[in-house]
Design an enzyme around this catalytic site. Sequence first.
Site, PDB file in Angstrom:
ATOM      1  N   ALA A 195     -55.206 -16.641 -37.106  1.00 51.61           N
ATOM      2  CA  ALA A 195     -55.265 -16.263 -36.046  1.00 51.61           C
ATOM      3  C   ALA A 195     -56.255 -17.852 -36.171  1.00 51.61           C
ATOM      4  O   ALA A 195     -56.877 -17.718 -34.937  1.00 51.61           O
ATOM      5  CB  ALA A 195     -56.227 -15.246 -35.643  1.00 51.61           C
ATOM      6  N   ALA A 196     -56.318 -18.765 -36.641  1.00 56.44           N
ATOM      7  CA  ALA A 196     -56.524 -20.388 -37.012  1.00 56.44           C
ATOM      8  C   ALA A 196     -56.475 -20.641 -35.449  1.00 56.44           C
ATOM      9  O   ALA A 196     -56.962 -21.185 -34.731  1.00 56.44           O
ATOM     10  CB  ALA A 196     -56.845 -20.743 -38.022  1.00 56.44           C
ATOM     11  N   GLY A 197     -54.922 -20.940 -35.464  1.00 62.50           N
ATOM     12  CA  GLY A 197     -54.898 -21.145 -34.347  1.00 62.50           C
ATOM     13  C   GLY A 197     -54.977 -20.558 -32.760  1.00 62.50           C
ATOM     14  O   GLY A 197     -55.023 -21.183 -32.128  1.00 62.50           O
ATOM     15  N   ASP A 198     -55.186 -19.497 -32.960  1.00 61.60           N
ATOM     16  CA  ASP A 198     -55.085 -18.412 -31.638  1.00 61.60           C
ATOM     17  C   ASP A 198     -56.326 -18.505 -31.519  1.00 61.60           C
ATOM     18  O   ASP A 198     -57.135 -19.115 -30.459  1.00 61.60           O
ATOM     19  CB  ASP A 198     -54.959 -17.108 -32.160  1.00 61.60           C
ATOM     20  CG  ASP A 198     -53.508 -16.763 -32.141  1.00 61.60           C
ATOM     21  OD1 ASP A 198     -52.640 -17.680 -31.212  1.00 61.60           O
ATOM     22  OD2 ASP A 198     -53.613 -15.748 -32.629  1.00 61.60           O
TER      23      ASP A 198
END
Length: 309
Positions: free
Chosen positions: A256-259
């Site tokens: 979820a880093a990109g999210d």
Amino acid sequence: MASLETHGRVTVIGSLNMDLVTRAPRLPQPGETLAGHTFAQVAGGKGGNQAVAAARLGAQVSMIGCVGADGNGEQLRAGLEAEGIDCAAVETGKESTGVALIVVDDSSQNAIVIVAGSNGEVTPDTVARHEAAIAAADVVICQLETPPASVHAALAAARRLGKTVILNPAPATGPLPADWLPLVDYLIPNELEAATLTGLPVDSPEDAARAAQALRKAGARNVLVTLGSRGVYAALEQAPASLYDAPKVKAVDTTAAGDTFIGGFAAQLAQGADIESAIRFAQRAAAISVTRAGAQPSIPTRAELNTSA
């Protein structure tokens, strides 16, 4: 709950999954069985994650999606509502709620298998039924975990209504249809997705620059290629292309880093921030997220970013 100050509106059209997460020494090889360290069940889905990130990082958020008539669906809906997210456009479908099977290794890399379930019931008619949520937004976010026809319908509606449109092309399986990119203000792939979209290798910031320029030439107004710990390469319509270095942190889990980056970026744009400020803010949020385990549990609040500034 959502953060203290809330300005600007973001609507997310996308997936809602229950994440089944195990940590293991490394990612398994084909045919191999590994003993895992831990197991957790947490709310996820790229759409849900990006909605939660935008809400925690300062935006008023509406979600358009679909869950099943089951315990997972009830839990996901309740979790979004607890963040202050408007779920009037989250429908209940006939299929079971989508799930994601996630393995995280000791170096904090992950491998993910998604079962779409009720996410596959998000259709162009779903988008049309909830067009008011798009009309009310400043920024609209889409990904590729719902059927392509529904994604195109959402992009087209957002463009027709004059909204700022973000497309996270994940998961990418090949080049996007030619008529999609002109509908997109900000295309935000990671390095693997950029390579898949363009057919070019993306193993360095220089490669990211070539891929980003190819995607801009194909019609995307602005392209941000996220490169994990190496930063973000931004090829922009009205500013010089640049590599934005990532904050240095010790990663625990990159899920979820990109999210988190996309939600934070959208929240800042919705509040009227300039692109450079929005990128830097989103990078700081993503850097905090990788120091924590899980998808939505790892996403920081605006107050945390203000404290760490």
